[in-house]
Write a protein that holds these residues in place. Structure first.
Motif, mmCIF file in Angstrom:
data_model
loop_
_atom_site.group_PDB
_atom_site.id
_atom_site.type_symbol
_atom_site.label_atom_id
_atom_site.label_comp_id
_atom_site.label_asym_id
_atom_site.label_seq_id
_atom_site.Cartn_x
_atom_site.Cartn_y
_atom_site.Cartn_z
ATOM 1 N N ASN A 509 22.010 -66.905 -15.260
ATOM 2 C CA ASN A 509 20.918 -66.252 -14.537
ATOM 3 C C ASN A 509 20.829 -64.783 -14.944
ATOM 4 O OD1 ASN A 509 20.668 -68.648 -12.665
ATOM 5 N ND2 ASN A 509 22.720 -67.946 -12.094
ATOM 6 N N THR A 510 19.608 -64.279 -15.060
ATOM 7 C CA THR A 510 19.437 -62.893 -15.490
ATOM 8 C C THR A 510 18.178 -62.295 -14.879
ATOM 9 O OG1 THR A 510 19.344 -61.432 -17.430
ATOM 10 C CG2 THR A 510 18.142 -63.516 -17.566
ATOM 11 N N ASN A 511 18.131 -60.972 -14.840
ATOM 12 C CA ASN A 511 16.982 -60.268 -14.295
ATOM 13 C C ASN A 511 16.910 -58.867 -14.872
ATOM 14 O OD1 ASN A 511 16.365 -58.039 -11.941
ATOM 15 N ND2 ASN A 511 14.845 -59.696 -11.930
ATOM 16 N N PHE A 512 15.690 -58.429 -15.114
ATOM 17 C CA PHE A 512 15.407 -57.017 -15.370
ATOM 18 C C PHE A 512 14.306 -56.590 -14.409
ATOM 19 C CE2 PHE A 512 12.213 -54.117 -17.068
ATOM 20 C CZ PHE A 512 12.957 -52.942 -17.112
ATOM 21 N N GLY A 513 14.449 -55.400 -13.851
ATOM 22 C CA GLY A 513 13.410 -54.900 -12.959
ATOM 23 C C GLY A 513 13.403 -53.382 -12.916
ATOM 24 N N ARG A 514 12.201 -52.837 -12.734
ATOM 25 C CA ARG A 514 12.048 -51.393 -12.511
ATOM 26 C C ARG A 514 11.484 -51.215 -11.112
ATOM 27 N NH1 ARG A 514 12.421 -46.521 -14.133
ATOM 28 N NH2 ARG A 514 10.816 -44.927 -13.936
ATOM 29 N N TYR A 515 12.160 -50.387 -10.319
ATOM 30 C CA TYR A 515 11.805 -50.258 -8.911
ATOM 31 C C TYR A 515 11.585 -48.783 -8.552
ATOM 32 C CZ TYR A 515 14.039 -54.813 -9.238
ATOM 33 O OH TYR A 515 14.389 -56.071 -9.649
ATOM 34 N N PHE A 516 10.776 -48.576 -7.510
ATOM 35 C CA PHE A 516 10.452 -47.218 -7.071
ATOM 36 C C PHE A 516 10.627 -47.101 -5.559
ATOM 37 C CE2 PHE A 516 8.203 -47.488 -11.081
ATOM 38 C CZ PHE A 516 8.417 -46.232 -11.646
ATOM 39 N N GLN A 517 10.996 -45.900 -5.153
ATOM 40 C CA GLN A 517 11.149 -45.612 -3.726
ATOM 41 C C GLN A 517 10.603 -44.225 -3.426
ATOM 42 O OE1 GLN A 517 15.085 -44.664 -1.881
ATOM 43 N NE2 GLN A 517 14.719 -46.496 -0.644
ATOM 44 N N LEU A 518 9.843 -44.125 -2.330
ATOM 45 C CA LEU A 518 9.328 -42.836 -1.889
ATOM 46 C C LEU A 518 10.473 -41.999 -1.332
ATOM 47 C CD1 LEU A 518 6.552 -41.324 -1.446
ATOM 48 C CD2 LEU A 518 6.703 -42.139 0.929
ATOM 49 N N PRO A 519 10.562 -40.710 -1.697
ATOM 50 C CA PRO A 519 11.588 -39.853 -1.077
ATOM 51 C C PRO A 519 11.412 -39.815 0.435
ATOM 52 C CG PRO A 519 10.607 -38.778 -2.990
ATOM 53 C CD PRO A 519 9.783 -39.995 -2.719
ATOM 54 N N PRO A 520 12.440 -39.423 1.180
ATOM 55 C CA PRO A 520 12.340 -39.447 2.648
ATOM 56 C C PRO A 520 11.245 -38.513 3.154
ATOM 57 C CG PRO A 520 14.328 -38.299 1.931
ATOM 58 C CD PRO A 520 13.761 -38.963 0.725
ATOM 59 N N TYR A 521 10.659 -38.883 4.290
ATOM 60 C CA TYR A 521 9.608 -38.051 4.879
ATOM 61 C C TYR A 521 10.126 -36.647 5.206
ATOM 62 C CZ TYR A 521 7.087 -42.451 5.487
ATOM 63 O OH TYR A 521 6.443 -43.652 5.276
ATOM 64 N N THR A 522 11.430 -36.541 5.465
ATOM 65 C CA THR A 522 11.994 -35.226 5.752
ATOM 66 C C THR A 522 11.821 -34.277 4.575
ATOM 67 O OG1 THR A 522 14.125 -36.129 5.067
ATOM 68 C CG2 THR A 522 13.668 -36.068 7.426
ATOM 69 N N SER A 523 11.841 -34.817 3.352
ATOM 70 C CA SER A 523 11.608 -33.984 2.169
ATOM 71 C C SER A 523 10.123 -33.717 1.960
ATOM 72 C CB SER A 523 12.194 -34.650 0.920
ATOM 73 O OG SER A 523 13.597 -34.753 0.982
ATOM 74 N N LEU A 524 9.295 -34.742 2.169
ATOM 75 C CA LEU A 524 7.863 -34.554 1.993
ATOM 76 C C LEU A 524 7.314 -33.527 2.979
ATOM 77 C CD1 LEU A 524 8.285 -37.230 0.370
ATOM 78 C CD2 LEU A 524 6.108 -38.008 1.291
ATOM 79 N N GLY A 525 7.862 -33.500 4.195
ATOM 80 C CA GLY A 525 7.326 -32.620 5.222
ATOM 81 C C GLY A 525 8.015 -31.286 5.354
ATOM 82 N N TYR A 526 8.977 -30.986 4.479
ATOM 83 C CA TYR A 526 9.710 -29.719 4.589
ATOM 84 C C TYR A 526 8.812 -28.549 4.190
ATOM 85 C CZ TYR A 526 13.292 -26.158 3.924
ATOM 86 O OH TYR A 526 14.040 -25.003 3.996
ATOM 87 N N LYS A 527 8.867 -27.488 4.999
ATOM 88 C CA LYS A 527 8.015 -26.326 4.760
ATOM 89 C C LYS A 527 8.837 -25.051 4.612
ATOM 90 C CE LYS A 527 3.520 -27.348 6.904
ATOM 91 N NZ LYS A 527 2.592 -26.942 7.988
ATOM 92 N N MET A 528 8.314 -24.142 3.785
ATOM 93 C CA MET A 528 8.802 -22.769 3.674
ATOM 94 C C MET A 528 7.573 -21.862 3.617
ATOM 95 S SD MET A 528 11.931 -23.115 0.884
ATOM 96 C CE MET A 528 12.142 -21.334 0.860
ATOM 97 N N ASN A 529 7.563 -20.856 4.500
ATOM 98 C CA ASN A 529 6.411 -19.940 4.568
ATOM 99 C C ASN A 529 5.109 -20.716 4.776
ATOM 100 O OD1 ASN A 529 8.121 -17.687 4.051
ATOM 101 N ND2 ASN A 529 8.017 -18.147 1.847
ATOM 102 N N ASP A 530 5.195 -21.759 5.611
ATOM 103 C CA ASP A 530 4.049 -22.584 5.986
ATOM 104 C C ASP A 530 3.447 -23.327 4.780
ATOM 105 O OD1 ASP A 530 2.638 -23.549 8.179
ATOM 106 O OD2 ASP A 530 0.903 -22.290 7.724
#
Length: 794
Positions: A509-530
């Motif tokens: 049995n064998t498999n190849f795959g390419r997968y993606f994951q969204l970074p955590p919302y804590t990183s997407l929503g982090y702010k500096m100087n608004d």
């Protein structure tokens, strides 16, 4: 005393006389959901059986209580083995079994049905875990997050957390599904942005089977880099109301299920811990309390339509035990370091399934919400607002819709669909941090709204009468957060699997795959100087390539041997700007992961070999032996060299077995060995600075020497004894579960601080700004943790 002995003997005699279980079920076509008449249904491993009637229904009488599977056979269909079910004398066990049409050609290779399953899409790196293994797994205390640690590639940590670390990947790299509804997290006191926590949320009373993928993910399961866990839940009892209650070492639970009409059933449970009471008696510095609730309603509208509604929720509170008299230095350190935390979460979802001539359509709609709040005052003195060092409130809200079709036409199988998520993320943060040699204040508010969407499809086909099976799939994901994430072609995710059967017993049995994951919302929503600073940094999806190959050998239906080699390569991993490390090395502690400035420049790899021997004899003996040789590494940006990741345990060995004795006694044992994990030494000079220590309440790691040291190895022996009493319409089970932890002596001991004073007990302030003396405390080399429990059902 004589009266007590009389009662015990009467109970024992009743239990021996009342062992008479019943299983009732239905066999249907997997493609059309049409009932199948005249199917042979047999208790797996025995000759006890029945034949389905014209409506596909069957009943089995006189079964000995315990965990069983059923096997089915019918001309023109592939033999099938059911999920594991529990038979008791208290209630009738219900189960539906699906069967697939066989290829009309004469088979060159006859594949015998087995409880060790694999699918066309995932012929490798897929394990099915039955309820019997969950209920009796030594040391797991009916917690699925601990049960999967018995299988290849899953690391366990000596910190008594449920971090899900698969094949050297981080604890944020897995996704979870409950009857096809995505659930963001399955642990209490969860680390926001990751998967870990000390106690599982899902009640084992609900679980029928768990599919654990460590690779070869099907295309309809996105956002995963290391693991996918699919939980299949039981249906409520269709005959009458049934009650099941349990009392464990840390919580009490109650489960009720039964009919809501002729075509509808329900099951609901609630649990509450009494850890706060116990920890207060033991004078532990923290006082946790968790509550959870879970339910499922399933309605079979007619033969072609059904709807399932599920719910899962938890409320967690984490207080400080400030009433300890004369606390030790270690207690003082813990009290000064940890924050008061309150967290609640829920998932509500509905899944509608419509069957047609060639397959079925599924529509899944759900909403989940996580609220996480933490607060910390310096020296726990909240009388002065200036003492606050952390005030954090965050919400993650997702509304998810997935529509997919599954069709079978001759030797072909098709699965395709779309999904979209509406996301709201809010964050109000005030925190004192120590960056660049000075204490700074992080103060921002976020109200972020996203639209995520995905397209997926997979096509599978068998050749040469099931001798060769090939599956090809892909998916595309994107969202409107930024230009760097909005093009679905950038997240093109192909995958291909193949399985070749040399004989009924041996396959490659064998498999190849390419997968993606969204970074955590804590990183997407982090702010500096608004400003969304990570949006300005062009944060991207995390990518991972999987290369997997292995052999499977099944000398008998109940015995399985597998060996698999794997390689995972990572790119675009978020990289901490201030700590100069990949976020792949974080997430194994309480709190929040990703709320900082990051860049998508991290790279890494994990590779190794897994060996598994598994046996599942329904009569008495069950267990497995799993060994994993794994290396987990990431690139040091400063040097360009690979260095060990935090999850580089190197060697993982687990052996467990349970054996059913006479008179409904069951004994079991589990031995675990985990190679020493890398760790980063403390920066003692930075930690001794007044402003640094008062901002964090604890020591700082020296990330210039990241993972330069290594803990000693960790091993654990768990023992379990179960005793069941099957009375007339009543079942009682007692168990004792003992965890023995040995040889976890760390060179990285806890560090506490004491104010430096002179002979007159006056504070001393040193010229370089330090006034604290750092004190190391030894960790224990061993501990014994007994767990007692009782389960009743009627």
């Amino acid at each position: 005393m004589r009266s007590i002995l009389t009662i015990i003997l009467a109970v024992l005699s009743l239990s021996l006389a009342a062992q008479n279980g019943i299983v009732r079920g239905k066999v249907v076509d997997a493609k059309t959901n049409e009932p199948l008449p005249f199917v042979n249904v047999v208790v797996f491993g025995t000759t006890l059986g029945a034949v389905t009637d014209l409506d596909g229904n069957f009943q089995l009488f006189g079964l000995k209580p315990g965990f069983v599977r059923l096997s089915t056979s019918f001309i023109g269909y592939k033999d099938a083995v059911s999920d594991e079910i529990e038979v008791t004398n208290a209630n009738v066990a219900n189960i539906n079994i699906t069967m697939e049409e066989a290829d009309q050609k004469i088979a060159e290779v006859t594949v015998t049905a087995s409880p060790f399953r694999k699918t066309e899409e995932s012929p490798v790196s897929l394990r099915s875990i039955g309820i019997g293994e969950i209920e009796t797994n030594p040391g797991a205390n009916r917690d699925i997050s601990k049960v999967i640690q018995s299988f290849p590639g899953v690391a366990s940590t000596p910190a008594f957390r449920n971090d899900i670390i698969i094949r050297g990947g981080g604890p944020s790299e897995s996704v979870f599904y409950l009857d096809g509804i995505e659930v963001p997290n399955i642990n209490h006191f969860a680390t926001q942005g990751a998967s870990g926590g000390p106690v599982g949320i899902i009640n084992a009373d609900f679980i029928r089977e768990v599919k654990y993928y460590s690779g070869a993910f099907p295309s309809n399961r996105g956002d995963a880099l290391s693991g996918v866990l699919e939980f299949s839940q039981v249906d409520g009892n269709s005959d009458k109301l049934k009650f099941r209650g349990s009392l464990g070492a840390s919580e009490v639970s109650a489960t009720l299920d039964g009919p809501l009409g002729e075509k509808t059933t329900f099951i609901v449970s609630t649990r509450r811990s009494y850890l706060k009471f116990l920890f207060n008696i033991l004078e532990l510095p923290f006082l946790p309390t968790f509550n959870d609730m879970q339910f499922k309603v399933r309605s079979r509208i007619d033969a072609k339509n059904e709807i399932t509604i599920i719910g899962l929720g938890a409320i967690d509170q984490f207080d400080l035990n400030l009433g300890i008299e004369d606390p030790t230095e270690q207690q003082e350190f813990i009290l000064s370091n940890i924050a008061v935390n309150e967290q609640w979460t829920y998932t509500l979802g509905a899944s509608y399934k419509h069957f047609h001539n060639t397959g079925f359509t599924t529509v899944a709609l759900s909403r989940n919400h996580l609220n996480n709040a933490s607060q910390k005052y310096f020296d726990n003195d909240d009388s002065d607002p200036e003492n606050i060092t952390l005030d954090y409130v965050s919400n993650e809200i997702e509304t998810k819709l997935r529509v997919e079709n599954t069709n079978r036409i001759d030797s072909w199988k098709f699965n395709y669909g779309i999904n979209t998520d509406l996301v709201t993320y809010t964050n109000d943060t005030y925190q004192k941090r120590f960056y660049g040699g000075q204490q700074i204040e992080i103060d921002y508010s976020t109200d972020l709204n996203l639209i995520k969407y995905g397209l997926f499809g997979q096509i599978s086909r068998n050749f040469w009468a099931d001798k060769l099976i090939v599956s090809l799939g892909t998916r595309f994901d994107a969202n409107n957060y930024s230009a760097s994430m909005s093009n679905p072609l950038d997240q093109f995710s192909p995958r291909i699997s193949a399985s070749y059967n040399f004989s009924d017993q041996i396959s490659f049995n064998t498999n190849f795959g390419r997968y993606f994951q969204l970074p955590p919302y804590t990183s997407l929503g982090y702010k500096m100087n608004d400003i969304f600073v990570n949006k300005e940094n062009e944060l991207k999806y995390i990518g991972a390539n999987h290369y997997i190959a292995g052999f499977e050998y099944k000398p008998k239906q109940i015995v399985q041997f597998t060996v698999e080699g794997f390689l995972k390569t990572y790119n675009n991993y978020p990289y901490s700007v201030n700590d100069n490390i990949s976020l792949a090395n974080k997430g194994n502690d309480f709190g929040v992961l990703g709320d900082e400035e990051v860049r998508s420049i991290g790279e890494g790899r994990a590779y190794g070999v897994e060996v598994l021997a598994r046996f599942n004899n329904q009569k008495n003996l069950n267990g497995n032996i799993a060994y994993t040789l794994v290396r987990s590494e990431f690139v040091d940006i400063a040097t360009g060299n690979y260095i060990p990741a935090t999850w580089d345990s190197r060697h993982l060995l687990t052996a467990f077995a349970t054996y059913k004795l006479k008179n409904d006694w069951t004994v079991g044992g589990k031995l675990r060995f985990v190679g020493g994990l890398p760790y980063t030494p403390y920066d003692l000079e930075k930690s001794s600075l007044i402003e640094a220590w008062e901002a964090l309440g604890g020591p700082y790691f020296d990330f210039e020497r990241i993972n330069s040291e290594r803990f000693k190895s960790f091993n654990q022996l768990d023992l379990r004894v179960d005793k069941a009493f099957y009375l007339n319409k009543f079942t009682a089970k007692f168990y004792i579960d003992i965890q023995n932890v040995y040889n976890y002596q760390s060179e990285l001991n806890d560090i506490v601080v004491r104010n430096r004073t002179d002979d007159t007990n006056e504070l001393i302030t040193i010229d370089n700004g330090t006034r604290y003396e750092l004190i190391e405390l030894d960790n224990l080399t061993g501990t014994v943790l007994p767990t007692l429990g009782i389960i009743i059902e009627f």
